[in-house]
Design an enzyme around this catalytic site. Structure first.
Site, PDB file in Angstrom:
ATOM      1  N   LYS A 144       0.835  -1.207   0.000  1.00 40.53           N
ATOM      2  CA  LYS A 144       0.000   0.000   0.000  1.00 40.53           C
ATOM      3  C   LYS A 144       0.869   1.257   0.000  1.00 40.53           C
ATOM      4  O   LYS A 144       1.950   1.279   0.603  1.00 40.53           O
ATOM      5  CB  LYS A 144      -0.892  -0.044   1.243  1.00 40.53           C
ATOM      6  CG  LYS A 144      -1.937   1.062   1.351  1.00 40.53           C
ATOM      7  CD  LYS A 144      -2.787   0.827   2.587  1.00 40.53           C
ATOM      8  CE  LYS A 144      -3.804   1.933   2.828  1.00 40.53           C
ATOM      9  NZ  LYS A 144      -4.643   1.667   4.015  1.00 40.53           N
ATOM     10  N   SER A 219      -9.255   2.245   3.033  1.00 40.04           N
ATOM     11  CA  SER A 219      -8.276   2.967   2.237  1.00 40.04           C
ATOM     12  C   SER A 219      -7.313   2.045   1.462  1.00 40.04           C
ATOM     13  O   SER A 219      -6.501   2.542   0.689  1.00 40.04           O
ATOM     14  CB  SER A 219      -7.465   3.895   3.152  1.00 40.04           C
ATOM     15  OG  SER A 219      -6.799   3.157   4.167  1.00 40.04           O
ATOM     16  N   SER A 220      -7.397   0.736   1.669  1.00 38.35           N
ATOM     17  CA  SER A 220      -6.509  -0.183   0.947  1.00 38.35           C
ATOM     18  C   SER A 220      -7.175  -0.664  -0.347  1.00 38.35           C
ATOM     19  O   SER A 220      -7.097  -1.840  -0.710  1.00 38.35           O
ATOM     20  CB  SER A 220      -6.145  -1.381   1.837  1.00 38.35           C
ATOM     21  OG  SER A 220      -5.637  -0.961   3.083  1.00 38.35           O
ATOM     22  N   ILE A 240      -7.640   1.269  10.083  1.00 40.66           N
ATOM     23  CA  ILE A 240      -7.987   2.056  11.274  1.00 40.66           C
ATOM     24  C   ILE A 240      -9.487   2.080  11.528  1.00 40.66           C
ATOM     25  O   ILE A 240      -9.927   2.304  12.646  1.00 40.66           O
ATOM     26  CB  ILE A 240      -7.446   3.497  11.187  1.00 40.66           C
ATOM     27  CG1 ILE A 240      -7.570   4.206  12.545  1.00 40.66           C
ATOM     28  CG2 ILE A 240      -8.155   4.290  10.097  1.00 40.66           C
ATOM     29  CD1 ILE A 240      -6.891   5.541  12.610  1.00 40.66           C
ATOM     30  N   GLY A 241     -10.293   1.857  10.498  1.00 45.06           N
ATOM     31  CA  GLY A 241     -11.739   1.803  10.698  1.00 45.06           C
ATOM     32  C   GLY A 241     -12.363   0.773   9.775  1.00 45.06           C
ATOM     33  O   GLY A 241     -13.556   0.810   9.506  1.00 45.06           O
ATOM     34  N   GLY A 242     -11.489  -0.122   9.294  1.00 44.77           N
ATOM     35  CA  GLY A 242     -11.929  -1.121   8.327  1.00 44.77           C
ATOM     36  C   GLY A 242     -11.187  -1.024   7.013  1.00 44.77           C
ATOM     37  O   GLY A 242     -11.603  -1.586   6.003  1.00 44.77           O
ATOM     38  N   SER A 243     -10.058  -0.316   7.000  1.00 42.95           N
ATOM     39  CA  SER A 243      -9.374   0.023   5.750  1.00 42.95           C
ATOM     40  C   SER A 243      -8.761  -1.159   5.022  1.00 42.95           C
ATOM     41  O   SER A 243      -8.392  -1.039   3.854  1.00 42.95           O
ATOM     42  CB  SER A 243      -8.292   1.072   6.015  1.00 42.95           C
ATOM     43  OG  SER A 243      -8.863   2.273   6.458  1.00 42.95           O
TER      44      SER A 243
END
Length: 578
Positions: A144, A219-220, A240-243
């Site tokens: 990433k 984000s990934s 961090i929140g499901g990324s």
């Protein structure tokens, strides 16, 4: 005093000066914006050229070579690593197969940012060295964008980082290399990472492999799209929140987030550095659970523990992962304050019934105070700085990506305005009212109190877990299947299903088990969610027409029990995985 009298000529002169100042100011702003766009465009063109050069360098018309590459791409990570260690395949041979596939798929998906310049040299050195002891000897790995790779810029999707190559690899990258892996591409992200879309002004927008009108998640997102398309066998992301888990669910691959500091975060850039209330962790993505397990096993080694002494030195416990005892598994199909769309709950029931038939015990689990956990804890902690970090560290003087604008506006909205909107909406849409009007943290004291409440909530959650004597937990992976990118900023509340386990700091992973059906789509017509408020309406609009998209379930274990979480994921994959 006559000399101070205002005459038409003086007024005209002052007006001209003011007009000139305003014109210069506006002109300067426009000029700076144009320069930023040019800089971003130059980087995008450089990246495209570099990727095209790689594609040309590995292109082949030789049919036996092409057939061998297709065979290589079909292997699982355990199969591939075994053949590399046995000498049946060379590192260069495997690298070129994945370079070709990744660059071809990138033309459709725009999932890559840059090729890793020394990938070929690394593979050649591995072939020349003779030693094949690393668990990932010769395996190409995608990374990433926010992970540091020596000599490359960690861009975060902003222009200010484009000319600052880093001096050292992230610890995970160092360990992967020590295990013989070959980092070969970096993958795309949303600007600053704080989005469930995957777009930034530098590298553009990544699209979903199943439907280019939908996002691959964030984000990934670049990692998930690349792995789904077959361009990588193992990817490194952050969560961090499901990324990691959200893009894996959106793209129909497997994603895993361990407990924070089970693997090292050193060398990863964060969208919110210093934020400690909702805990981030690096994670892995792959096409099956066995690949995730092998990736974790390769990372949980003395090299990792020496390079980052903050990592808890627990090696991979194979016996826990391979345990055959029936498990007692809690499950829930919905959070009270955010019911998911029909396919998401159906996926959990599908996995529950398959696990019961296999001899496991499934018991209903009621998440305590889910609205409080999501709004009063998660949202307040992750926005404790009122969005200042995004502006001062990342977005000041930058072009802000369109997918971020509505989200940033909400994060930085003044408290008095939030309160007014909250009061006005409370009679008709109480959930939105509460989401809008929660009080921002105004002092260090308030932050400490909220962190104390987080610890109390964790103990409350653990008490219920212990009372039901659970080994693991099964639940939805998200509030809906892959959505439209233009809706992501207003649907970020759907991350409540994944962010809960960052708040708790529990290991969690997702397994694709089904696809959205025509019946799921039909049921949306009568679906009302929490109360058919604006969020529910947008959720229904964004989900409508999602037939054929993948749907994953989420598997969860207690902190430091990654192997048990992976075991449940493996069970689900074996029984009902796509």
């Amino acid at each position: 005093m006559d000399r101070f009298k205002t005459t038409p000529e003086v007024l005209a002169g002052v007006s001209s000066v003011l007009a000139g100042v305003v014109t210069c100011y506006v002109g300067l702003k426009v000029y700076k914006k144009q320069q930023l766009k040019k800089k971003a465009l130059r980087k995008r063109e450089e990246s495209r050229k570099a990727l095209q050069d790689v594609r040309r360098s590995v292109a082949t018309d030789d049919q036996p070579t092409a057939a061998k590459r297709r065979e290589i791409l079909s292997l699982t990570l355990p199969q591939l690593s075994q053949q590399l260690r046995d000498g049946q395949l060379s590192a260069v041979q495997v690298l070129q197969a994945f370079q070709e596939k990744a660059t071809v798929e990138n033309e459709k998906l725009n999932c890559l940012t840059e090729p890793v310049p020394d990938a070929l040299a690394t593979a050649q050195d591995l072939d020349a060295g003779g030693g094949k002891s690393g668990l990932l000897h010769g395996v190409p790995v995608s990374i990433k964008d926010n992970a540091d790779i020596k000599g490359m810029a960690t861009t975060m999707g902003v222009t200010k980082n484009l000319d600052t190559p880093v001096d050292e690899d992230a610890v995970i990258v160092q360990v992967l290399k020590k295990q013989g892996a070959v980092p070969f591409v970096k993958t795309n992200i949303p600007q600053t990472l704080v989005s469930i879309a995957c777009s930034n002004p530098v590298f553009g927008e990544t699209v979903n492999p199943f439907d280019p009108t939908r996002t691959p998640g964030g984000s990934s997102g670049g990692e998930a799209a690349l792995i789904r398309s077959g361009g990588s066998v193992l990817g490194v992301g952050t969560d961090i929140g499901g990324s990691v888990r959200i893009p894996a669910h959106f793209c129909g691959v497997y994603g895993f987030k361990p407990t924070a500091y089970r693997i090292s975060p050193k060398g990863f850039q964060s969208g919110s550095p210093g934020q400690q209330g909702v805990v981030s962790s690096p994670g892995l993505m792959a096409r099956d659970v066995a690949s995730l397990a092998l990736g974790m096993k390769a990372l949980l080694v003395p090299d990792m523990f020496q390079l980052d002494p903050l990592v808890v030195p627990i090696p991979f416990r194979q016996e826990m992962y391979e345990d055959k005892k029936p498990m007692r598994i809690g499950y829930f199909t919905s959070l009270h304050f955010f019911p998911p769309t029909p396919s998401m709950g159906r996926a959990v029931i599908l996995a529950k019934e398959a696990l019961e038939k296999a001899g496991h015990t499934l018991v209903a689990f009621d998440v305590p105070d889910d609205m409080y956990a999501s709004i009063e804890l998660s949202q307040r902690l992750i926005t404790a700085d009122n969005g200042q970090t995004f502006y001062t560290k990342w977005l000041k003087g930058e072009i802000v990506d369109d997918t971020l604008k509505s989200q940033i506006s909400l994060m930085t909205m003044p408290l008095y305005l939030r309160k007014i909107v909250g009061v006005l909406l409370k009679p008709i849409w109480p959930r939105i009212s509460r989401t809008m009007s929660y009080r921002l943290l105004g002092s260090i004291y308030e932050l400490w109190q909220r962190l104390k409440e987080r610890e109390e909530y964790i103990q409350k959650f653990l008490a219920q877990w212990r009372e039901q004597e659970l080994d693991a937990l099964l639940c939805p992976s998200f509030g809906m299947p892959a959505c439209k990118p233009e809706h992501t900023g207003r649907l970020v509340v759907a991350t409540c299903y994944t962010m809960l386990f960052n708040l708790l700091n529990f290991p969690a992973g997702v397994v694709p088990v089904t696809m959205v059906t025509e019946e799921d789509d039909r049921l949306l017509n009568d679906w009302r969610g929490y109360g058919n408020d604006l969020v529910d309406q947008l959720l229904r609009k964004s989900t409508k027409g999602a037939v054929g998209l993948p749907v994953a379930v989420q598997c969860v274990a207690l902190p430091w029990q990654e192997e048990r979480c992976l075991r449940l994921m493996k069970e689900v994959e074996t029984l009902c995985g796509l």
